[in-house]
Design a protein around this motif. Structure first.
Motif, short mmCIF file in Angstrom:
data_model
loop_
_atom_site.label_atom_id
_atom_site.label_comp_id
_atom_site.label_asym_id
_atom_site.label_seq_id
_atom_site.Cartn_x
_atom_site.Cartn_y
_atom_site.Cartn_z
N TYR A 269 104.83 -1.16 2.93
CA TYR A 269 106.40 -1.37 2.78
C TYR A 269 106.72 -1.45 4.43
N VAL A 270 106.34 -0.71 4.95
CA VAL A 270 106.84 -0.41 6.53
C VAL A 270 106.34 -1.82 7.42
N THR A 271 105.25 -2.48 6.82
CA THR A 271 104.84 -3.64 7.49
C THR A 271 105.75 -4.69 7.28
N LEU A 272 106.28 -4.51 5.87
CA LEU A 272 107.06 -5.63 5.64
C LEU A 272 108.51 -5.83 6.35
N ILE A 273 108.88 -4.55 6.79
CA ILE A 273 110.00 -4.55 7.58
C ILE A 273 110.11 -5.72 8.61
N GLY A 274 108.94 -5.97 9.09
CA GLY A 274 108.83 -7.18 10.21
C GLY A 274 108.91 -8.56 9.34
N LEU A 275 109.11 -8.75 8.42
CA LEU A 275 109.44 -9.77 7.66
C LEU A 275 110.96 -9.94 7.68
N MET A 276 111.67 -8.76 7.77
CA MET A 276 113.27 -9.07 7.34
C MET A 276 114.02 -9.15 8.65
N VAL A 277 113.59 -8.37 9.60
CA VAL A 277 114.31 -8.21 10.86
C VAL A 277 114.05 -9.44 11.60
N GLU B 168 116.07 -11.18 17.26
CA GLU B 168 117.40 -10.73 17.80
C GLU B 168 117.43 -9.41 17.90
N ALA B 169 116.86 -8.52 16.89
CA ALA B 169 117.03 -7.33 16.54
C ALA B 169 116.41 -6.33 17.79
N PHE B 170 115.13 -6.85 17.62
CA PHE B 170 114.46 -5.97 18.74
C PHE B 170 114.10 -6.33 20.33
N VAL B 171 114.44 -7.58 20.37
CA VAL B 171 114.15 -8.34 21.72
C VAL B 171 114.80 -7.50 22.87
N ILE B 172 116.13 -6.96 22.73
CA ILE B 172 116.62 -6.26 23.82
C ILE B 172 115.80 -4.98 24.36
N PRO B 173 115.60 -4.06 23.31
CA PRO B 173 114.82 -2.64 23.86
C PRO B 173 113.31 -3.16 24.18
N LEU B 174 112.76 -4.32 23.53
CA LEU B 174 111.65 -4.60 24.10
C LEU B 174 111.53 -5.04 25.19
N TYR B 175 112.66 -5.93 25.61
CA TYR B 175 112.43 -6.26 26.97
C TYR B 175 112.72 -5.26 28.13
N PHE B 176 113.59 -4.29 28.00
CA PHE B 176 113.62 -3.18 28.76
C PHE B 176 112.49 -2.24 28.74
N ASN B 177 111.77 -2.13 27.69
CA ASN B 177 110.24 -1.54 27.73
C ASN B 177 109.37 -2.10 28.56
N LEU B 178 109.25 -3.51 28.19
CA LEU B 178 108.32 -4.10 28.83
C LEU B 178 108.45 -4.42 30.44
N ARG B 179 109.78 -4.46 30.81
CA ARG B 179 109.99 -4.54 32.19
C ARG B 179 109.77 -3.31 32.95
N ASP B 180 109.83 -2.30 32.23
CA ASP B 180 109.84 -0.65 32.66
C ASP B 180 108.17 -0.40 32.98
N THR B 181 107.38 -1.34 32.19
CA THR B 181 105.83 -1.04 32.21
C THR B 181 105.35 -2.23 33.20
N GLY B 182 106.11 -3.21 33.57
CA GLY B 182 105.85 -4.46 34.50
C GLY B 182 105.05 -5.53 33.50
N LEU B 183 105.38 -5.66 32.49
CA LEU B 183 104.67 -6.76 31.52
C LEU B 183 105.71 -8.03 31.41
N THR B 184 106.89 -7.75 31.73
CA THR B 184 107.71 -8.93 31.50
C THR B 184 107.03 -10.07 32.57
N VAL C 21 104.36 -0.30 18.17
CA VAL C 21 105.18 -0.30 19.55
C VAL C 21 106.01 -1.41 19.91
N PHE C 22 105.54 -2.61 19.18
CA PHE C 22 106.28 -3.68 19.58
C PHE C 22 107.43 -4.27 18.66
N LEU C 23 107.50 -3.54 17.66
CA LEU C 23 108.65 -3.80 16.76
C LEU C 23 109.44 -2.66 16.13
N LEU C 24 108.62 -1.74 15.51
CA LEU C 24 109.43 -0.78 14.97
C LEU C 24 110.39 0.60 15.98
#
Lengths: 273, 316
Positions: free
Chosen positions: A105-113, A116-132, B47-50
């Motif tokens: 069911y945890v994997t299914l969360i990805g079907l519903m969000v 837009e919901a995770f792109v902002i933190p993801l951007y800052f995480n990846l920027r900090d690791t130089g992956l953007t 890592v990339f979603l949750l």
């Protein structure tokens, strides 16, 4: 039985709606084929066919670069998703361990969000690791997002494989690993193809993620390239139309050949969040 | 998704079937290998979603411009959504879009599916199906460029209106405050009607023909047949259509980004667009995260309500 009149009426309705669905797209095609000199700010109907817009768009828009990026990213996501979803789907379908359904069911969360919901933190995480600004910033998040659907899809398919097939393999002494790759994966080829097509389409058409992650022009994906190309070409629609066709073609072409897979996959309730 | 998530989950292992793993039948021994197979996928997902999802909620409680040190905001960013007229308008626009993306296409597709009750058995229906469904697979950016050409001041729509003498109606549809949002909405209607129609035609094909014959024997006209047989038979498909189209309406971003940039003014600004704009345009990251949390909550709530309102059915 259907009467002749009813049949004609049904065909008329279907034709009308097929026409409505196609007309805007036909407008794009006919504009793209209009010589640049006759082109205007909207759809045009060519007096004679001209393929020049495609080469103009290709050159001015750097679409060779964009298509390469898109292809590289989409194929990587499809491949990664397929392998990881096969493994996880197998785990959720055929093993017994505590927390199995919770994890599923945890994997299914990805079907519903939505992204837009995770792109902002993801951007800052990846920027900090130089992956953007790298393909990884597109491949890994989109794999994560496709996995929600992929795991769900593969698990359901593996569960539908008749128990007798699995028992027979076990009697022959097949290990789990062999059972998965020699028996289950080959029998699930249609399901895998459907999943691959859908993931390819979602990744190819994705817009927000590349818009946020990529600033380097040489790494832009095709839809992103088109959006920038559009803001530069507002007066000559024929070139923009040609560029639009270049961007849409890979998905539309695979759709023409594999439409059953696309439609059945998307209608089986595939809500990609 | 919701419709398919509840497939029967009982493991079909006939009692006494020959097996090399007697332990498994007892269901006591933990099959540790299962974790191993699920691990790679779960790692990528985590890592990339949750984790980002958790961080989203965290950031939404801070004032942050993305560069300098963030300061605690509590629920300020959330109360701002209720106070800021522009944000309120964004959410309101979303609900207008639901009308265009969900209600109109579903209603139209239901009527059409009803009058073409037997269409699923027509020759060549798969060709029509493929054409009607096509808008779903075309990249949204391409759809947006096609429709901007239709709505352009000298575009197809205005040319057609002038040709039939309705010059006064002609206007820059996407640039006019009163028509921009409905114009974007109509693109959504165009996008989603095919999806609904294909779903419903397939659904009607699954309704047993005897039900229609019985209704006819009872002297039911086309209208009664629709309400007594077709509509109840399509319940599952309507749920799927509602879920898919409502989510599509709430998530609209690409379309607005390319076609209107939220304008004119903020006539077509939408939550998803505001999320992007605030986080990466105006440096209001905390506020953007609060909007994203709210948007996600609204999506989850509506999805939940849609599946709850429909009586549970064993539907595939």
């Amino acid at each position: 039985m259907i009467s002749g009149r009813e049949r004609a009426f049904n065909y008329a309705i279907l034709t009308l709606f097929a026409a409505l669905a196609l007309l805007p797209l036909i407008g794009v095609v006919s504009s793209a084929l209009t010589p640049a000199a006759e082109s205007g700010p909207s759809f045009t109907w060519p007096h004679h066919l001209d393929l020049g817009n495609f080469s103009t768009a290709w050159r001015q828009g750097h679409f060779a670069t964009y298509l390469t990026s898109s292809l590289l990213v989409a194929l990587s996501v499809v491949l990664l998703t397929a392998v990881l979803a096969i493994l996880a789907g197998f785990s959720f379908a055929h093993f017994d361990y505590p927390g199995r359904s919770v994890l599923f069911y945890v994997t299914l969360i990805g079907l519903m969000v939505p992204p837009e919901a995770f792109v902002i933190p993801l951007y800052f995480n990846l920027r900090d690791t130089g992956l953007t600004d790298s393909y990884w910033s597109l491949i890994l998040p989109q794999t994560a997002q496709s996995l929600a659907f992929g795991v769900f899809w593969m698990r359901n398919f593996f569960r539908s494989v008749p128990v007798s097939v699995i028992e027979a393999a076990r009697l022959d002494g097949a290990s789990d690993w062999r059972l998965l790759w020699r028996i289950l994966v080959p029998t699930s080829r249609p399901a895998l193809l459907t999943m691959a097509m859908l993931v390819f389409m979602w990744t190819w058409n994705e817009f927000l993620l590349p818009l946020v992650m990529i600033t380097d022009e040489s790494k832009r994906t095709a839809p992103l390239g088109l959006a920038f190309f559009q803001s530069e070409h507002t007066t000559q629609y024929s070139v923009l139309a040609a560029a639009s066709i270049i961007v849409a073609l890979p998905v539309v072409a695979s759709y023409v050949f594999l439409q059953r897979h696309f439609i059945s996959g998307m209608l089986s309730g595939a809500v990609k969040g | 998704m919701a419709a398919t998530a509840h497939r029967p989950t009982a493991r079909k292992r006939p009692a006494g079937a020959p097996t090399r793993e007697p332990v498994r039948r007892r269901g006591r021994v933990i099959q540790w290998k299962g974790y191993l197979y699920a691990l790679p996928a779960l790692t990528v997902l985590t890592v990339f979603l949750l984790v980002p999802l958790g961080q989203l909620v965290q950031i939404s409680l801070f004032h942050w411009d993305g560069i300098s040190v963030s300061t605690w905001a509590g629920f300020d960013n959330y109360t701002e959504i209720a106070r800021d007229p522009q944000l309120r308008a964004g959410f309101l626009h979303s609900f207008v879009l639901i009308l265009f993306f969900s209600v109109i296409p579903i209603a139209l597709a239901l009527v059409l599916a009803a009058v073409t009750t037997r269409a699923g058995r027509l020759r060549g229906v798969s060709v029509f199906r493929a054409m009607i469904f096509l808008p779903q697979v075309v990249a949204m950016v391409v759809t947006a460029t096609a429709w901007t050409a239709i709505y352009a001041p000298d575009g197809v729509l205005n040319t057609a209106l002038r040709a039939i003498g309705l010059e006064t109606v002609a206007r820059p549809w996407l640039g006019d405050f009163s028509t921009a949002l409905p114009a974007v909405g109509l693109i959504g209607t165009w996008l989603e009607i095919g999806l609904c129609l294909v779903l419903f035609i397939a659904g009607i094909g699954q309704i047993p023909a005897e039900l229609y014959e019985a209704a006819k024997l009872d002297g039911a006209g086309p209208v009664r047949e629709f309400f007594a047989v077709t509509l109840p038979g399509l319940r599952g498909q309507i749920t799927v259509a509602l879920t898919l189209t409502v989510i599509a309406a709430l998530r609209t971003f690409d379309l607005v980004y390319v076609a209107t940039h939220g304008g004119p003014g903020n006539a077509t600004s939408l939550p998803a667009y505001e999320v992007y704009n605030r986080a990466f345009g105006t440096g209001q990251v905390g506020s953007a995260c609060a909007i994203a949390v709210t948007l996600t909550a609204v999506i989850l709530l509506l999805t939940f309500l849609i599946t709850k309102v429909q009586p549970q059915e064993d539907e595939t």
